[in-house]
Enzyme design. Structure first.
Site, PDB file in Angstrom:
ATOM      1  CE  LYS A 116     -14.716 -17.997 -15.067  1.00  0.00           C
ATOM      2  NZ  LYS A 116     -13.358 -17.590 -15.233  1.00  0.00           N
ATOM      3  CD  GLU A 200     -14.090 -13.500 -21.430  1.00  0.00           C
ATOM      4  OE1 GLU A 200     -12.857 -13.303 -21.352  1.00  0.00           O
ATOM      5  OE2 GLU A 200     -14.799 -13.689 -20.437  1.00  0.00           O
ATOM      6  CG  HIS A 235      -4.457 -18.319 -18.166  1.00  0.00           C
ATOM      7  ND1 HIS A 235      -4.163 -17.128 -18.797  1.00  0.00           N
ATOM      8  CD2 HIS A 235      -4.618 -19.237 -19.135  1.00  0.00           C
ATOM      9  CE1 HIS A 235      -4.150 -17.329 -20.099  1.00  0.00           C
ATOM     10  NE2 HIS A 235      -4.404 -18.593 -20.339  1.00  0.00           N
ATOM     11  NE  ARG A 292     -12.609 -17.741  -4.296  1.00  0.00           N
ATOM     12  CZ  ARG A 292     -11.479 -17.248  -4.776  1.00  0.00           C
ATOM     13  NH1 ARG A 292     -10.697 -16.530  -3.991  1.00  0.00           N
ATOM     14  NH2 ARG A 292     -11.125 -17.430  -6.022  1.00  0.00           N
TER      15      ARG A 292
HETATM   16  P1  ADP Z   1     -10.337 -18.215 -13.789  1.00  0.00           P
HETATM   17  O1  ADP Z   1     -11.691 -18.003 -13.184  1.00  0.00           O
HETATM   18  O2  ADP Z   1     -10.106 -19.592 -14.281  1.00  0.00           O
HETATM   19  O3  ADP Z   1      -9.226 -17.698 -12.933  1.00  0.00           O
HETATM   20  P2  ADP Z   1     -10.390 -15.769 -15.350  1.00  0.00           P
HETATM   21  O4  ADP Z   1     -11.519 -15.474 -16.249  1.00  0.00           O
HETATM   22  O5  ADP Z   1     -10.369 -15.079 -14.015  1.00  0.00           O
HETATM   23  O6  ADP Z   1     -10.320 -17.355 -15.121  1.00  0.00           O
HETATM   24  O7  ADP Z   1      -9.017 -15.504 -16.097  1.00  0.00           O
HETATM   25  C1  ADP Z   1      -7.766 -15.890 -15.563  1.00  0.00           C
HETATM   26  C2  ADP Z   1      -6.648 -15.234 -16.345  1.00  0.00           C
HETATM   27  O8  ADP Z   1      -6.699 -15.617 -17.731  1.00  0.00           O
HETATM   28  C3  ADP Z   1      -6.709 -13.717 -16.375  1.00  0.00           C
HETATM   29  O9  ADP Z   1      -6.118 -13.140 -15.243  1.00  0.00           O
HETATM   30  C4  ADP Z   1      -5.934 -13.424 -17.659  1.00  0.00           C
HETATM   31  O10 ADP Z   1      -4.562 -13.592 -17.428  1.00  0.00           O
HETATM   32  C5  ADP Z   1      -6.372 -14.524 -18.589  1.00  0.00           C
HETATM   33  N1  ADP Z   1      -7.569 -14.136 -19.396  1.00  0.00           N
HETATM   34  C6  ADP Z   1      -8.852 -14.410 -19.098  1.00  0.00           C
HETATM   35  N2  ADP Z   1      -9.694 -13.902 -20.027  1.00  0.00           N
HETATM   36  C7  ADP Z   1      -8.927 -13.274 -20.944  1.00  0.00           C
HETATM   37  C8  ADP Z   1      -9.199 -12.551 -22.166  1.00  0.00           C
HETATM   38  N3  ADP Z   1     -10.433 -12.395 -22.622  1.00  0.00           N
HETATM   39  N4  ADP Z   1      -8.137 -12.060 -22.861  1.00  0.00           N
HETATM   40  C9  ADP Z   1      -6.868 -12.238 -22.422  1.00  0.00           C
HETATM   41  N5  ADP Z   1      -6.553 -12.903 -21.298  1.00  0.00           N
HETATM   42  C10 ADP Z   1      -7.557 -13.433 -20.555  1.00  0.00           C
END
Ligand code: ADP
Length: 495
Positions: A116, A200, A235, A292
């Protein structure tokens, strides 16, 4: 065109790929573990081979065995589905070296987007806006505190190698930072064998909007519109839709352009998804790229009329994309609801057992992708997804009515499912009006269907093991397998 494709996966996605192979007159080869001996995907494929014990580490994640088998049976391509090897650059590299075609992007694209933090660096360099925060792992608590103070609380600590909604820690204030930092690193190591974490900014009440892109090996790119995936629990997505009712034409134009830039930045080809968070002002920030096929690809298929898996095969074979941007139009609206074997009334603990009844809905606008049939065993070993229910309508209201009607038609006995929660969501006034963000479930169902969000993974796993012992009288060695199967500990779900 390929003559034979080995499908390195199981369940609904294996079936989905076998179906595409059939329609393209390509022979399909299924692989299966001990637990999946009688699964539908082994029956529908032209050939099926046993590859090992139930824990995925001994079967679906046995790289050498899968590649050797593909050679042995004369497969000229491997489709990874989602999960398992789909985003594993080392596996893809091995496949490339073996002379077999990987149906997906190149190992180098996957490598670039696999971390990431590396992906965030690449996006920044290519003018795709990212969620504010660090673009490299944070090395110490002291460094982290300085950065978090500067960004302003709340912040999220995230595992650089994270996925499946795991490895994220919300920190609301400075006091929480030190203890959260240590536990975030421990968790990252446990789930992803890499303890790198980064920071973040926590975006307040955003939406999760993602863009489906497609590239071929000739440098052509298209986007196939956006999907709205804000309905999440812990999430993890549970209901997705396309298009998003929040995205207007102007925002769509901007976000799809950013997505294509992101794909170009890593020399991407085949199907991919760029995930963004979007705030109330429709400003959006790159979250990550999933290199993917996405679980929720059916909603895109429903509104575009395309078959994404067939197109993946077409592009992997070296052909140009079979359509260009101007050919694509949004037709109607679509929802997908994920039916999971879990108990909403009991902290969403996974439910296992035999499917004594399994009647799937049908009728106008309804599609069901299921990897099981009556009599199938829902085991503890894999992702608890039983089926994906997709509804299409000429507009959002009709699609939602169909989704509700189809949820009522579903009849499943033998395991507990989340269908009651899905129905509650569909009947929620704010959901109907499209008024929601990623915290919808927490806000609307707090203390009720939401279940406990505080259950630690350890408690969840202990409960799962005890339940399985009581129910299935598992032998000691089976229980040992369950415990030692890393993938099962996390019960990673896929986006
Ligand atoms: P993963 O790869 O584990 O799925 P992501 O980075 O895609 O993780 O994030 C999954 C979910 O977590 C997002 O869809 C959102 O709901 C929440 N999320 C991730 N980053 C943030 C952020 N910086 N602020 C608020 N919510 C977040």
């Amino acid at each position: 065109m390929f003559k034979k494709i080995l499908i390195a996966n199981r369940g609904e996605i294996a079936l989905r790929i076998i179906r595409a192979c059939k329609e393209m007159s390509i022979k399909s080869v299924a692989v299966y573990s001990e637990a999946d001996k009688t699964s539908p995907h082994t029956k529908y494929a032209d050939e099926a081979y046993y590859i090992g014990e139930s824990p995925s580490s001994e079967s679906y994640l046995n790289q050498n065995k899968i590649i050797a088998l593909a050679k042995q049976v004369g497969a000229d391509a491997i489709h990874p589905g989602y999960g398992f090897f789909s985003e594993n650059a080392a596996f893809i590299k091995e496949v490339e070296l073996s002379g077999i075609t990987f149906i997906g992007p190149s190992s180098s694209s996957v490598m670039m987007m696999g971390s990431k933090t590396a992906a965030r660096q690449l996006m920044q360099k290519n003018n795709v806006s990212i969620v504010p925060g660090t673009t490299s792992p944070v090395s110490s608590v002291e460094e982290g505190l300085v950065i978090a103070d500067k960004i302003g609380y709340p912040v999220l600590l995230k595992a650089a190698a994270g996925g499946g909604g795991k490895g994220m820690k919300l920190i609301s204030s400075r006091n929480e930072f030190v203890s959260s930092f240590e536990s975030a690193k421990r968790e990252a190591l446990k789930f992803f064998a890499d303890d790198s974490v980064y920071i973040e900014k926590y975006i307040e009440d955003p939406r999760h909007i993602e863009v489906q892109i497609f590239g071929d090996k000739h440098g052509n790119y298209v986007h196939i519109f956006e999907r709205e995936c804000s309905i999440q629990r812990r999430h993890q997505k549970i209901i997705e839709e396309a298009p998003s009712s929040f995205v207007n034409d102007k925002t769509r134009e901007k976000i799809t352009r950013a997505a294509i830039n992101a794909a170009k930045a890593c020399g991407y080809y085949n199907a991919g998804t760029i995930e963004f968070l979007m705030d109330r002002n429709s400003d959006f920030y790159f979250l990550e790229m999933n290199t993917r096929l996405q679980v929720e690809h059916p909603v895109t298929e429903m509104i575009s009329g395309l078959d994404l898996v067939k197109e993946q095969i077409n592009v992997a074979a070296g052909n140009k994309l079979s359509f260009n941007q101007d050919d694509l139009k949004i037709n109607g609206h679509s929802f997908e609801a994920r039916i999971y074997a879990e108990d909403p009334e009991n902290s969403f603990l996974p439910s296992t057992g035999k499917l004594l009844e399994f009647q799937i809905p049908s009728g106008p606008g309804i599609r069901v992708d299921a990897g099981f049939s009556r009599g199938s065993l829902i085991s503890l070993y894999y992702d608890p997804l039983i089926a994906k229910l997709t509804a299409w309508g000429k507009n959002r209201d009709e699609a939602l009515e169909r989704l509700k009607r189809a949820l009522d038609e579903f009849q499943i006995a033998g395991v507990t499912t989340n269908i009651s929660l899905l129905k509650e969501i569909c009947n929620n006034e704010n959901f109907r009006k499209g008024k929601f963000d990623i915290n919808f479930i927490g806000k609307e169902f707090a203390g009720g269907s939401q279940g406990s969000n505080t259950t630690s993974d350890e408690i969840e796993i202990a409960a799962v093991i005890i339940t399985s012992l009581l129910k299935s009288r598992s032998t000691a060695s089976e229980v040992k397998n369950i415990i030692s199967d890393n993938n099962n500990w996390g019960r990673l779900r896929y986006e």
